[in-house]
Each structure stands twice: as C-alpha cells, then as structure tokens.
Write an enzyme that holds these catalytic residues in place. Structure first.
Site: not given
Ligand SMILES: [Zn+2]
Length: 459
Positions: A270, A282, A415, A344, A316-317
């Site tokens: 992603h 990520d 994140h 991922d 995706e998030e």
């Molecule tokens: Zn991810």
C-alpha cells in the site's frame, strides 16, 4: 545482519548459492535473481525518494496524489510494459491541529495524536477529569464514574491483536457510559515518548466523541495520578474532521508474460501511509520491494510465462478501500489471477511467507520457496495474506503474505513519527527484494498455476 554491507551479504549469499543443489532452470533463475538483487540498490534509492522527497501519504491527501504521480513516473521509467491508475473513492480525513495538556494537579503537556476517522473537539477544546482504566472490563465495572469524563484506556501491552481493540472501539465503549472523549495508550510495546496513530471506528447508535492516542509514558503517569486519588484534569483541542469524498487511485503496472499474459501474479503493497512519519516500513518498504522485485526480472531479461503485476494500493490504513476498488474493477478476471502476494510487514529480515488458500497451495509455495532457505525465507505457513489483497483472496485467489522478522522493532515505529527512512537497513531491504522477486518468478513460471480452493467456483 545489521551493519553488514550489501557486497558482503552478496558474497555470503553467492557462496551459499554455489553450495545449493541446482535442480533445473528455475533454480538457476533463482540464483541469478538473488545474486543480482543483493547488489542492486534501486529499491533502497527508490524508497528514500518516496520517504524523503514525497513524504507522508495520508489517504486522499495532496501528498498521496503526489505519491501516485511519482509512482506512475517511476514505474514507467523502470521499464514496465504498461502503467496506469484505477479510481478509488474515499472519504478524506484531515488531522488538523492538535494539542493537549494535563492542567491539574500538576501541569504538563500530553504528547498525543488523534486516531484516524476521529471527530475533533469543539474549536475551543474541552476539559474534563480523567478516568483511567486497564481494560473494557474495568470500564464496565466503573461505568458510573465515566459520565462527563475523559476515559483513558491504559491496557498493558499484550501484542497488537489484543491492544488494537482499544484503538478500534475504545471511543464508543467510553461514549456508551457518557464520556466526553477517549484517550488510549499508544498501541505499541515500546516507545520513546512518541504517540502512535491508527484507524478507529464508531458505533452508529452512540455519540461520536474525540479519540486520541497518547504516549505510553504519559498514559502511565496519568494512570498513576488517578491511582493516587489526585483526579487529574486534561484539556484537549483536536482539529480532526472528515473532509468529504475524493477520488484517489491505485497504481497498477504490468510486466507482460511471454506465454500466458492473461494469467496474473499480483505483487501488492500500500502506497498510503499515516501522516506522522514518512511511512518507511509501513508501507513504503513494501512498495519498494514489489516494485524492485518486478523491475529486477525485467532488468535480468527474465520474462516469465505469466504476467507479473505490481499494484500499489490506496487507503489501506483507513480500512482497505483500494483493495475493494481493485476487486470491483477486476471482478471478471479473478480466475486469471494465479496468486496475490502482499508485502506489508516492513523491510526487516525475511521470514518466509504465509499462504491463505488451499492446503495444496501452501505445499506448492513451500516447494517454490525452498531455494530461499539461505536467506531465511523458506518458512511457508498457512496464514493471512494482507488487507489489500483480502477482497480478491476471499474471492478465491491464493493469497501470499510476505513476512519479515523485526525482532520486535516493527511495532516500535509503527504508525508513529519514527517510521522514517533512517530505520531502513539497505541489506535487509535487498534480501526482501531478492526473496519476493525469486518467488514471483517461480509463481509466474510454474507450468501449473497454484492450486485453488476446491469450493472456489472459478476453478
Ligand atoms: Zn501497512
């Protein structure tokens, strides 16, 4: 492996490859792919450009639009036969300005970040006493104390799968008992005072209250103040809001197959990221790995039987809208997707693959990955493939998750503002490109497509 140079790894691997039994053209190709991948810095350079020049890529944002343009240009330059975008409609969420502080019994700033899709506070902010609880059960026991409070979930870390529930549904659990806002301890085991964001959801029938993550340090201090009976008060001002529907895009690029171009081995990752860091692990890493893997086959003149398709997914998030859009757009071609691999899990040491599909598919992927044992990537287990490929995997396409082993580090960055390019080890990234390229070639070259589930109607 950290600190070992790319050439040193290549030498070690070249020696290992020489020691491997060569059992035919596929094994020969594996040796070439791996040898070339380990001395190729294209993926590392490309990931650096994505992280540093483009930066954060919040779904539907102007920076994500810049990333899509960048990806199209980069894939076209890399020599793919065709590169295009496919529309994805998403509800854009904007973080806005955010701040918080403890105002009594002692004043100190809270390091916080709103959770994705959270509503904001009133423009002037809100102030309330904190009720700190360990978990949902304690909140239920103390429901009467939650009215007009800010509920803080300070659950001890027991892994992502357990703790993420507080991020996902903590706000509505607190709102059910009359709370005015929800704070969660960041969903991570380890932190040096950085908050970790992530998506959350609301129960439709309950009031929507603002939700934010705070650092594990601040969560602990607030909780201890509560336990001392000091009744801490917190001020929050969150500018988070939904900003309407926007049309964004998935990016798709094909390396056409030489014999059966209509059959597709999909390599996905992603492109969107959270906005605090620059989405290095990520999932910029996954993008660089799948782009780099397919490009490498092209560079080596290895054109497999089937088409190798790279898909860089949007959103995706926020729940996988890009994956759903891909499924809708390609619903008539599901039977021609032979496999869908997703990367991922960052760019840490390769740790094999997980396969979602028929048990015979697990066995076949295990055979195809066996030559990658010297890279730590021969372990093939039954398991999930990924959020983005989820819709087509549920429709019957064998799914493959690319796994890495971070030794626990992945969740330290996940994140958070710390998910940046300096956390990428070039040698580990190169090993991931090697194993994904080698498996992608083996899947696309295999005379028989991967076995599908017997109940799958398309087979
Ligand atoms: Zn991810």
């Amino acid at each position: 492996m950290r600190g070992m140079s790319v050439p040193a790894v290549a030498l070690a691997v070249a020696l290992a490859v020489l020691a491997m039994p060569v059992t035919g053209p596929a094994a020969c190709a594996t040796g070439r792919i791996v040898g070339a991948a380990l001395v190729d810095d294209w993926a590392y350079d490309t990931l650096g450009e994505l992280c540093d020049r483009i930066g954060q890529r919040l779904a539907g944002s102007p920076r994500m639009a810049a990333a899509i343009d960048w990806a199209v240009a980069t894939l076209a330059r890399a020599g793919f036969d065709s590169v295009w975008t496919e529309a994805v409609t998403i509800t854009r969420w904007v973080r806005g300005e955010e701040e918080g502080q403890v105002v009594a019994p002692v004043a100190f700033p809270l390091r916080l970040t709103a959770l994705g899709t959270s509503v904001g506070t009133p423009a002037a902010g809100l102030e309330a006493e904190v009720l700190a609880v360990r978990d949902f059960a304690e909140l239920d026991e103390r429901a009467g104390e939650a009215v007009r409070r800010i509920v803080l979930f300070d659950e001890p870390w027991e892994g992502y799968g357990k703790s993420v529930r507080y991020r996902w549904r903590g706000a509505s659990a607190a709102a059910r008992h009359g709370a005015v806002a929800c704070l969660i301890r960041s969903v991570t085991g380890n932190s040096l005072a950085t908050p970790h964001t992530g998506v959350m959801s609301y129960v439709d029938s309950l009031p929507r209250i603002p939700a934010a993550a705070i650092t594990i340090e601040d969560a602990g201090r607030l909780h201890r103040l509560c336990d001392r009976g000091l009744r801490p008060r917190v001020q929050l001002r969150l500018g988070a809001h939904a900003a309407g529907e926007v049309t964004s895009a998935n990016v798709v690029a094909d390396l056409r197959g030489r014999e059966r171009p209509q059959e597709i081995v999909l390599l996905g990752a992603h492109l969107d990221s959270w906005d605090l860091g620059t989405g290095a692990h990520d999932d910029g890493a996954g993008c660089a790995i799948v782009m780099g893997a397919a490009r490498l086959l092209h560079e080596l003149g290895l054109r497999p039987r089937r088409t190798v398709r790279v898909v860089l997914f949007e959103s995706e998030e926020f729940g996988g809208q890009g994956g759903e859009a891909y499924h809708e757009a390609h619903a008539g071609e599901i039977a021609r997707h032979v496999a869908a691999l997703e990367s991922d899990s960052g760019a840490f040491a390769p740790d094999g693959f997980s396969v979602r599909g028929d048990s015979l598919a697990v066995l076949r992927v295990r055979e195809l990955a066996a030559p990658l044992a010297h890279l730590g990537a021969a372990a093939v287990v039954s398991g999930g493939a990924g959020v983005d490929v989820g819709p087509i995997v549920r429709a019957g396409v064998p799914g493959i998750g690319h796994r890495t082993d971070s030794g626990g580090r992945y969740m330290d960055y996940h994140h958070s503002p710390a998910d940046t390019f300096d956390k990428i080890d070039p040698a580990e990234l190169a090993r991931n490109v090697a194993v994904v390229a080698a498996l992608a070639f083996a899947l696309a070259e295999d005379p028989q497509p991967l076995p599908r589930r017997s109940e799958d109607p398309v087979q």
